[in-house]
Design an enzyme around this catalytic site. Structure first.
Site, PDB file in Angstrom:
ATOM      1  N   LEU A 193      -5.256  -6.637  -1.717  1.00  0.00           N
ATOM      2  CA  LEU A 193      -6.500  -7.631  -2.136  1.00  0.00           C
ATOM      3  C   LEU A 193      -6.728  -7.465  -3.600  1.00  0.00           C
ATOM      4  O   LEU A 193      -6.926  -8.639  -4.327  1.00  0.00           O
ATOM      5  CB  LEU A 193      -7.722  -7.248  -1.371  1.00  0.00           C
ATOM      6  CG  LEU A 193      -9.038  -8.476  -1.502  1.00  0.00           C
ATOM      7  CD1 LEU A 193      -8.310  -9.847  -1.500  1.00  0.00           C
ATOM      8  CD2 LEU A 193     -10.147  -8.146  -0.814  1.00  0.00           C
ATOM      9  N   ASP A 194      -7.307  -6.118  -4.183  1.00  0.00           N
ATOM     10  CA  ASP A 194      -7.862  -6.381  -5.461  1.00  0.00           C
ATOM     11  C   ASP A 194      -6.767  -5.895  -6.625  1.00  0.00           C
ATOM     12  O   ASP A 194      -7.018  -5.560  -7.459  1.00  0.00           O
ATOM     13  CB  ASP A 194      -8.856  -5.127  -5.641  1.00  0.00           C
ATOM     14  CG  ASP A 194     -10.037  -5.533  -4.823  1.00  0.00           C
ATOM     15  OD1 ASP A 194     -10.200  -6.858  -4.432  1.00  0.00           O
ATOM     16  OD2 ASP A 194     -10.991  -4.721  -4.525  1.00  0.00           O
ATOM     17  N   GLU A 195      -5.514  -6.140  -6.255  1.00  0.00           N
ATOM     18  CA  GLU A 195      -4.404  -5.725  -7.191  1.00  0.00           C
ATOM     19  C   GLU A 195      -3.553  -6.892  -7.563  1.00  0.00           C
ATOM     20  O   GLU A 195      -2.348  -6.557  -8.142  1.00  0.00           O
ATOM     21  CB  GLU A 195      -3.624  -4.473  -6.442  1.00  0.00           C
ATOM     22  CG  GLU A 195      -4.240  -3.280  -6.031  1.00  0.00           C
ATOM     23  CD  GLU A 195      -4.511  -2.453  -7.363  1.00  0.00           C
ATOM     24  OE1 GLU A 195      -3.684  -2.418  -8.191  1.00  0.00           O
ATOM     25  OE2 GLU A 195      -5.608  -1.819  -7.343  1.00  0.00           O
TER      26      GLU A 195
END
Lengths: 300, 300, 300, 300
Positions: free
Chosen positions: B243-245
């Site tokens: 998700l945050d990458e």
């Protein structure tokens, strides 16, 4: 932070005998409770001191109170010091006292990159950065001509796995001998031992590159490039045992984009590094940085 | 990135029959080799197209070439498309074609924080942000009045561990039904499944806070406060499985100091988030963002 | 902008006879009309050139088109030049051709402030700023040791009202004799005559402090302080007849507050000045700055 | 600056009778001389007040001293006030006293541009901006739906040359009737009369675009575009007789380049305007802005 100023010294700055008032800078911290400011301002008023700048901060999280005061006063240092000592017991006060603008005796450690040393030396000479650069220590020799140009003694102290302990002993001896108050790691590419970090705790400032997100492991600029970061940054901080993790003094960033290759990122990164480091050194030398646990209070 | 524009449509924008030239935006990427620009500019010149803006970039690392062209031309869309298709084989060309300024059909997902939705909706209305906000989907109801004020359909889709799959199916159905081109996660506090991320790859933009250094684990703002960071930031990026990458589109920071408590950090963080997100959405909607492996090329 | 590169020279860079391709940078401008990009890219493709970086911009206001291309090609310079000349008539093309990274022969003029000279010299040495600093000219002598440290010839040319014409003649002679391509006014505190400005039009970059709002008349920093500005800035620009009014290349600002006295404002101002100047010089030396009437196009 | 807080009021905030301490914010200014801080801290200590935040500044230029203190104390307002009044004579003290976080009664004036009103209203609702928006006054009607959405009374007060005096009288009546403490000119495109400016001196904040250099006359964005500026900015300031020339509270800038047309410059300018205005309003409402002649002291 240990400052020259809290040592007894008969000829210390601020001891000018006859009337000419001295511009003092006083920092203090203690558990937060009513009456501190009144007590300190009372001491200063009693000495006919005139406060020219003052900042205070109470950290609700740690319950600590911090204060930095600049005050002009004609009273001798001894009188100020005994007044401050009298408050130590009542308030649990820790304090430092120095003369505004006194150059802090500073040792710069570097390896091959010159940008930070060049910037500090130039600002010392032309921008009234209140430090005296008493030595450059390096495990390489490339910085020697630059040090010479600025009239700073250069010490070549090579480091290998086998000689690390000896090299650190040599550094500590220099710190002692030259009465060094501040050590600046200006892109010094050697790890300091935990013992050394502890011995110089609060007196060593390091600068390193920083990214959002951060990249662990080798070649961080390559990682940042692969990930396509849009900002590169730098963090100046006090060194504790964990080299890159001490209390942060200053951070800055520069905008980048896809056209910047790894080399261009490194060049821009150096720009941010020297800027953030110069500010951190200035604030430290002006006694604007106080430690609050793992955080810093920066009274800019 | 899938754009409406590469679908056959008899009444699509840009099909105006008689002479009035259309302002096209064309993006393309292919393995880098001599002749690409000549071939593309030849195609456009052959259609009497006038290039108004053009940017190119060859990534020496990946060996890929990227180009974005805005061109006014009177030729019908079909002619442009067949010309581009003719280049696909020779150069391994991937391309998109759209009309400059056509609003991209956008669905916003949020939870309770309103700052990003408010900012996007306001910019859509008053700053010519080229999106059409076709729906707000939320697992809470607090954003409903704001959506209504801006005339955007609001869909309350609660999510629990038991209903996650159902909720994601409902989202996908809405994406299909409303012909959604872009999904914006505007502080949507639910994790998307890997399957959903893959299904919408390149069409979902997320915003999250970022710090130097980054803080893993819960309560990042508390960690940042404890560490005394001097900058807080935000990163807008495409969502991939992790998700945050995903590939970073935009980043920004705001300066903070010791006086900022956790709440103040959060408030300033929201300011940075909405700014970075608004830029990322604008650049995506203007077809300025091209994917280059794990990086983005942003032709601002 | 006049570049060494458009002069015939048998041994010029880029003339390497056998096969090793040269990395060229080509800039061009002309009235905007269809076919330019196709013609230029056709020329480059015909020479087996591979475009590595390209930016274009059509100014709808002035009706002019601008282009900067970096291209690797094995063809000799003469072939490129004759190809470009063939396009001059058809498109009204003005162009320059140079080798990427060739150091631009630069003369720095200063008075007593060293920050800009120090910064340029340091970046030239350590950051691949593509200039060769061929001389420092000053109406004072304080910059001489710094010039010597960096191995740059120093010329002391005092200026009084009576000797201004003579001093300018000496400068022009140096420009001629040393084959100077770029003159940088690095806080040179003398007014240049209109004649000199015209003689060197497009080849002189000046840096000066800038404020919002701007302050006319003497002691601008005092005025800025009295008004309590919160930002101080700097503008780097080409010199035209009106010294502080030529086309802007770069601007930057730094945040200040009420605690900054006039001296501190000046020190921070110097920081902004050297940063903005260094960027302007780099972009000029990399042929990224094109003149568009009274504006600049900066292909960063 | 006049604050509700220095008016006698039996039911004013901070009068809670029994013991629950109030969080006060006190600002003061006076000619700088020894003993002020001691006297004030003595007053607060005598009331068992605990200082939570304090900043002081002595302006060597004007000889004035400024102080802002946040203090928790259980003493009733009357006791604090009488203590402060007792210091007025001795030190020539001017002071204000308010409760931390009390919403400042604010009237927003606008014309057609909604960005500033939208931003203030959103921040009031979601970011604890300590204002109460009691009215929107506009010479147009386009802002009415936005005001309604945020539940703010909207007053349409058209202005022509013939009705200006009447319109200003209506505004003053509203200020009186609604007990307005702060008037925000949120891109209100009418000139206020000198009389009105004087009547509301220190209580009106204006926002306007700013450039380096500044551009006089009509269409400043067109002038900035023609000149090719690389930064556009905004200045928030108190209104004095000369509309755009009062003491500056906050300034900010945004980077632009040659690709930004006039419309894009205006859009980016609006972003900077609302950001700078929101900060200025917050600092004013938190009693962080003190007037020092033509400058402001901003105790952030």
């Amino acid at each position: 932070m240990s400052h020259r100023s809290d040592q007894p010294a008969t000829s210390a700055p601020g001891d000018a005998s006859a009337g000419a008032p001295t511009h003092w800078v006083l920092t203090l911290s203690c558990p937060d409770r009513p009456g501190i400011v009144h007590a300190v301002s009372g001491l200063l008023a009693g000495l006919d001191g005139n406060i020219t700048e003052s900042q205070q901060f109470g950290d609700a999280g740690t319950g600590l109170f911090f204060m930095r005061v600049q005050v002009t006063a004609a009273a001798p240092r001894a009188e100020l010091e005994s007044g401050l000592r009298a408050l130590e017991g009542e308030f649990g006060l820790a304090w430092t006292l120095d003369v505004v603008g006194r150059p802090v005796r500073t040792l710069v450690m570097g390896s091959t990159a010159a940008h930070c040393l060049n910037d500090l030396a130039f600002r010392q000479r032309s921008e009234a950065l209140p430090v005296e650069l008493v030595a450059v220590v390096s495990n390489h020799t490339v910085l020697e001509p630059l040090a010479q140009f600025y009239g700073i003694d250069f010490h070549h102290v090579p480091v290998t796995a086998a000689t690390r302990a000896e090299a650190e002993a040599r550094l500590l001896a220099l710190v002692e001998e030259l009465d060094v108050e501040l050590v600046v790691l200006a892109r010094y590419m050697q790890i300091l031992s935990d013992d050394l970090c502890r011995a110089l705790a609060g007196r060593v400032i390091n600068i390193h590159h920083s990214f959002l997100p951060s990249f662990k492991g080798a070649k961080p600029y390559h990682q940042a490039h692969d990930r396509g970061v849009k900002l590169i940054g730098a963090t100046a901080h006090y060194v504790t045992g964990d080299l890159d993790e001490g209390p942060i003094i200053e951070q800055d960033v520069e905008r980048v984009d896809h056209t910047h290759g790894v080399e261009a990122l490194v060049a821009l990164g150096q720009d941010v590094e020297r800027r953030a480091l110069a500010r951190a050194v200035r604030w430290h030398a002006e006694h604007r940085v106080l430690l609050d646990g793992h955080r810093t209070i920066v009274f800019r």
